[in-house]
Design a protein around this motif. Sequence first.
Motif, PDB file in Angstrom:
ATOM      1  N   GLY A  21       0.644  -0.954  -0.696  1.00  0.00           N
ATOM      2  CA  GLY A  21      -0.070  -0.120   0.051  1.00  0.00           C
ATOM      3  C   GLY A  21       1.186   1.128   0.046  1.00  0.00           C
ATOM      4  N   ILE A  22       2.114   1.725   0.612  1.00  0.00           N
ATOM      5  CA  ILE A  22       3.008   2.385   0.612  1.00  0.00           C
ATOM      6  C   ILE A  22       4.163   2.739  -0.466  1.00  0.00           C
ATOM      7  CG2 ILE A  22       1.809   2.537   3.623  1.00  0.00           C
ATOM      8  CD1 ILE A  22       4.923   2.047   3.848  1.00  0.00           C
ATOM      9  N   VAL A  23       4.478   1.298  -1.273  1.00  0.00           N
ATOM     10  CA  VAL A  23       4.978   1.635  -1.909  1.00  0.00           C
ATOM     11  C   VAL A  23       5.456   2.200  -3.005  1.00  0.00           C
ATOM     12  CG1 VAL A  23       4.136   0.427  -3.637  1.00  0.00           C
ATOM     13  CG2 VAL A  23       6.679  -0.332  -3.257  1.00  0.00           C
ATOM     14  N   PRO A  24       4.074   3.221  -3.497  1.00  0.00           N
ATOM     15  CA  PRO A  24       4.006   4.364  -4.574  1.00  0.00           C
ATOM     16  C   PRO A  24       5.231   5.400  -3.666  1.00  0.00           C
ATOM     17  CG  PRO A  24       1.650   3.321  -3.953  1.00  0.00           C
ATOM     18  CD  PRO A  24       2.916   2.589  -3.096  1.00  0.00           C
ATOM     19  N   VAL A  25       5.401   5.584  -2.177  1.00  0.00           N
ATOM     20  CA  VAL A  25       5.575   6.184  -2.053  1.00  0.00           C
ATOM     21  C   VAL A  25       7.307   6.566  -2.075  1.00  0.00           C
ATOM     22  CG1 VAL A  25       7.110   7.768   0.256  1.00  0.00           C
ATOM     23  CG2 VAL A  25       4.230   7.019   0.057  1.00  0.00           C
ATOM     24  N   TYR A  26       8.020   5.175  -2.396  1.00  0.00           N
ATOM     25  CA  TYR A  26       9.206   5.047  -2.883  1.00  0.00           C
ATOM     26  C   TYR A  26       9.582   4.993  -4.158  1.00  0.00           C
ATOM     27  CZ  TYR A  26      12.819   1.734  -3.068  1.00  0.00           C
ATOM     28  OH  TYR A  26      15.029   2.032  -3.391  1.00  0.00           O
ATOM     29  N   TRP A  27       8.521   4.438  -5.017  1.00  0.00           N
ATOM     30  CA  TRP A  27       8.790   4.849  -6.237  1.00  0.00           C
ATOM     31  C   TRP A  27       8.525   6.324  -6.705  1.00  0.00           C
ATOM     32  CZ3 TRP A  27      11.238   0.724  -7.505  1.00  0.00           C
ATOM     33  CH2 TRP A  27      10.566  -0.692  -7.017  1.00  0.00           C
ATOM     34  N   LYS A  28       7.921   7.809  -5.950  1.00  0.00           N
ATOM     35  CA  LYS A  28       7.796   8.882  -6.187  1.00  0.00           C
ATOM     36  C   LYS A  28       9.239   9.469  -6.092  1.00  0.00           C
ATOM     37  CE  LYS A  28       3.660  10.108  -6.882  1.00  0.00           C
ATOM     38  NZ  LYS A  28       3.252  10.960  -8.160  1.00  0.00           N
ATOM     39  N   PHE A  29      10.157   8.841  -4.961  1.00  0.00           N
ATOM     40  CA  PHE A  29      11.747   8.789  -4.692  1.00  0.00           C
ATOM     41  C   PHE A  29      12.207   8.950  -6.507  1.00  0.00           C
ATOM     42  CE2 PHE A  29      10.800   8.204  -0.103  1.00  0.00           C
ATOM     43  CZ  PHE A  29      11.198   9.644   0.018  1.00  0.00           C
ATOM     44  N   LEU A  30      12.170   7.881  -7.181  1.00  0.00           N
ATOM     45  CA  LEU A  30      12.687   8.168  -8.297  1.00  0.00           C
ATOM     46  C   LEU A  30      11.789   8.433  -9.536  1.00  0.00           C
ATOM     47  CD1 LEU A  30      13.249   3.754  -7.907  1.00  0.00           C
ATOM     48  CD2 LEU A  30      14.992   5.945  -8.290  1.00  0.00           C
ATOM     49  N   TRP A  45      17.553  -6.466  -9.987  1.00  0.00           N
ATOM     50  CA  TRP A  45      17.705  -6.193  -8.602  1.00  0.00           C
ATOM     51  C   TRP A  45      16.931  -7.255  -7.282  1.00  0.00           C
ATOM     52  CZ3 TRP A  45      22.828  -5.545  -7.751  1.00  0.00           C
ATOM     53  CH2 TRP A  45      23.190  -4.292  -8.196  1.00  0.00           C
ATOM     54  N   SER A  46      15.668  -7.343  -7.942  1.00  0.00           N
ATOM     55  CA  SER A  46      15.194  -8.615  -7.060  1.00  0.00           C
ATOM     56  C   SER A  46      15.770 -10.134  -7.816  1.00  0.00           C
ATOM     57  CB  SER A  46      13.811  -8.884  -8.020  1.00  0.00           C
ATOM     58  OG  SER A  46      12.807  -7.334  -7.582  1.00  0.00           O
ATOM     59  N   PHE A  49      18.750 -10.763  -5.308  1.00  0.00           N
ATOM     60  CA  PHE A  49      18.616 -10.439  -3.582  1.00  0.00           C
ATOM     61  C   PHE A  49      17.594 -11.731  -3.315  1.00  0.00           C
ATOM     62  CE2 PHE A  49      14.779 -10.165  -0.302  1.00  0.00           C
ATOM     63  CZ  PHE A  49      15.836  -9.256   0.331  1.00  0.00           C
ATOM     64  N   MET A  50      17.031 -12.212  -4.565  1.00  0.00           N
ATOM     65  CA  MET A  50      16.084 -13.407  -4.556  1.00  0.00           C
ATOM     66  C   MET A  50      17.192 -14.680  -4.118  1.00  0.00           C
ATOM     67  SD  MET A  50      12.996 -13.416  -3.458  1.00  0.00           S
ATOM     68  CE  MET A  50      13.201 -14.745  -3.446  1.00  0.00           C
ATOM     69  N   LEU A  51      18.561 -14.518  -5.065  1.00  0.00           N
ATOM     70  CA  LEU A  51      19.155 -15.466  -5.452  1.00  0.00           C
ATOM     71  C   LEU A  51      20.295 -15.854  -4.084  1.00  0.00           C
ATOM     72  CD1 LEU A  51      21.198 -15.074  -8.615  1.00  0.00           C
ATOM     73  CD2 LEU A  51      19.219 -17.086  -8.576  1.00  0.00           C
ATOM     74  N   VAL A  52      20.270 -14.499  -3.668  1.00  0.00           N
ATOM     75  CA  VAL A  52      20.801 -14.115  -2.177  1.00  0.00           C
ATOM     76  C   VAL A  52      20.393 -14.671  -1.199  1.00  0.00           C
ATOM     77  CG1 VAL A  52      21.715 -12.833  -0.139  1.00  0.00           C
ATOM     78  CG2 VAL A  52      22.783 -12.527  -2.666  1.00  0.00           C
ATOM     79  N   LEU A  53      19.083 -14.790  -0.626  1.00  0.00           N
ATOM     80  CA  LEU A  53      17.976 -15.175   0.052  1.00  0.00           C
ATOM     81  C   LEU A  53      17.469 -16.851   0.325  1.00  0.00           C
ATOM     82  CD1 LEU A  53      16.142 -14.019   2.539  1.00  0.00           C
ATOM     83  CD2 LEU A  53      14.438 -13.515   0.244  1.00  0.00           C
ATOM     84  N   GLY A 222      15.105  -1.270  -4.596  1.00  0.00           N
ATOM     85  CA  GLY A 222      13.938  -1.459  -5.272  1.00  0.00           C
ATOM     86  C   GLY A 222      13.609  -3.336  -5.419  1.00  0.00           C
ATOM     87  N   GLY A 223      14.911  -3.906  -5.543  1.00  0.00           N
ATOM     88  CA  GLY A 223      14.444  -5.342  -5.447  1.00  0.00           C
ATOM     89  C   GLY A 223      13.964  -5.826  -4.248  1.00  0.00           C
ATOM     90  N   ILE A 224      14.626  -5.202  -3.143  1.00  0.00           N
ATOM     91  CA  ILE A 224      13.833  -5.705  -1.769  1.00  0.00           C
ATOM     92  C   ILE A 224      12.674  -5.454  -1.069  1.00  0.00           C
ATOM     93  CG2 ILE A 224      14.669  -5.064   0.715  1.00  0.00           C
ATOM     94  CD1 ILE A 224      17.802  -4.819   0.023  1.00  0.00           C
ATOM     95  N   VAL A 225      12.356  -4.358  -1.990  1.00  0.00           N
ATOM     96  CA  VAL A 225      11.252  -3.626  -2.024  1.00  0.00           C
ATOM     97  C   VAL A 225       9.723  -4.744  -2.440  1.00  0.00           C
ATOM     98  CG1 VAL A 225       9.471  -1.877  -3.072  1.00  0.00           C
ATOM     99  CG2 VAL A 225      11.738  -1.168  -1.398  1.00  0.00           C
ATOM    100  N   THR A 226      10.310  -4.827  -3.373  1.00  0.00           N
ATOM    101  CA  THR A 226       9.693  -5.772  -3.994  1.00  0.00           C
ATOM    102  C   THR A 226       9.287  -7.225  -3.560  1.00  0.00           C
ATOM    103  OG1 THR A 226      10.250  -4.548  -6.743  1.00  0.00           O
ATOM    104  CG2 THR A 226       9.590  -7.556  -6.360  1.00  0.00           C
TER     105      THR A 226
END
Length: 309
Positions: A21-30, A45-46, A49-53, A222-226
Amino acid sequence: MKVNEQKEGAIYAALSYMMWGIVPVYWKFLQGVGATEILAQRVLWSFVFMLVLLMFMKKWQAFLDYVKNIVRNPKLFIALLTASLLVTANWGVFIWAVNSGRILDTSLGYYINPLVSVLLGVIVLKEKLSGAQIMSFALAGIGVLILGIHFGTIPWVSLVLAMTFGLYGLAKKMIKAESAIGLTLETMMVTPLALGYLIYLSAQADMKFFTAGSTGLLLVGGGIVTALPLLYFAKGAEKIPLSMLGIFQYIAPTLSLLIGVFVYHESFTKAHLLAFLFIWSALAVYTLSITKWGQASARRFKGKRNMGA
């Protein structure tokens, strides 16, 4: 023990939908970065991030086994590729809409998504509609029609988001992979396209990743946010009933709606209010119909009607 599991699941589910719900705020920074580059960076980057995880979760071998299974099974490969392209398209339209001042359209899209999923179940899986679900579609249809008449065009952003995510869910039914492995596979399928586009941007000296400031870090983040809300969602879905999960899913579009109106001051007209009232009514009827109480009431009503006949 079961009660504690449900509480834990509810917390994970609520957190996942709050993040969405709040992720639009993140993309607005870009906003200074093009939507296509944000999308490509998000995919890349998703995947990283997933490979490391997966390594930390000790699921690397399971991931490799699933990759081998995909190579041997063309139908599974096509389903995975379809799911990957659909979720990528969904991400791309969402990012573009947010940074174009259309957060309200994204909110509407995710409100009507559950109904689109039911409709796809009817068309593709030959599932039957209940009376309450038919009423839900009628109310939602009126809401969409109101916006179409008022603005002179169909709310295509909302419909594309709802359709792509609904079809993505349908494709996921065929894949049946554990959530972390599934997300890694989906991003893996489209990472070559993302890399190709980023190499092209770099060659044109048009890539914003190396811009001074925090842009590069935000793109990596953005990868972590996703990935994070998807993983929390999967943990929650394992521990709570489907009806409870269905109610939680309205957290995300509600937060997006509030952010669009009160933080970014998007225009919320009387037509919007009327349309959203119809959509909310449709969702109330639909949500009630999938609860145990709603299903029991429907059976009692059907029984009385049959006795009267």
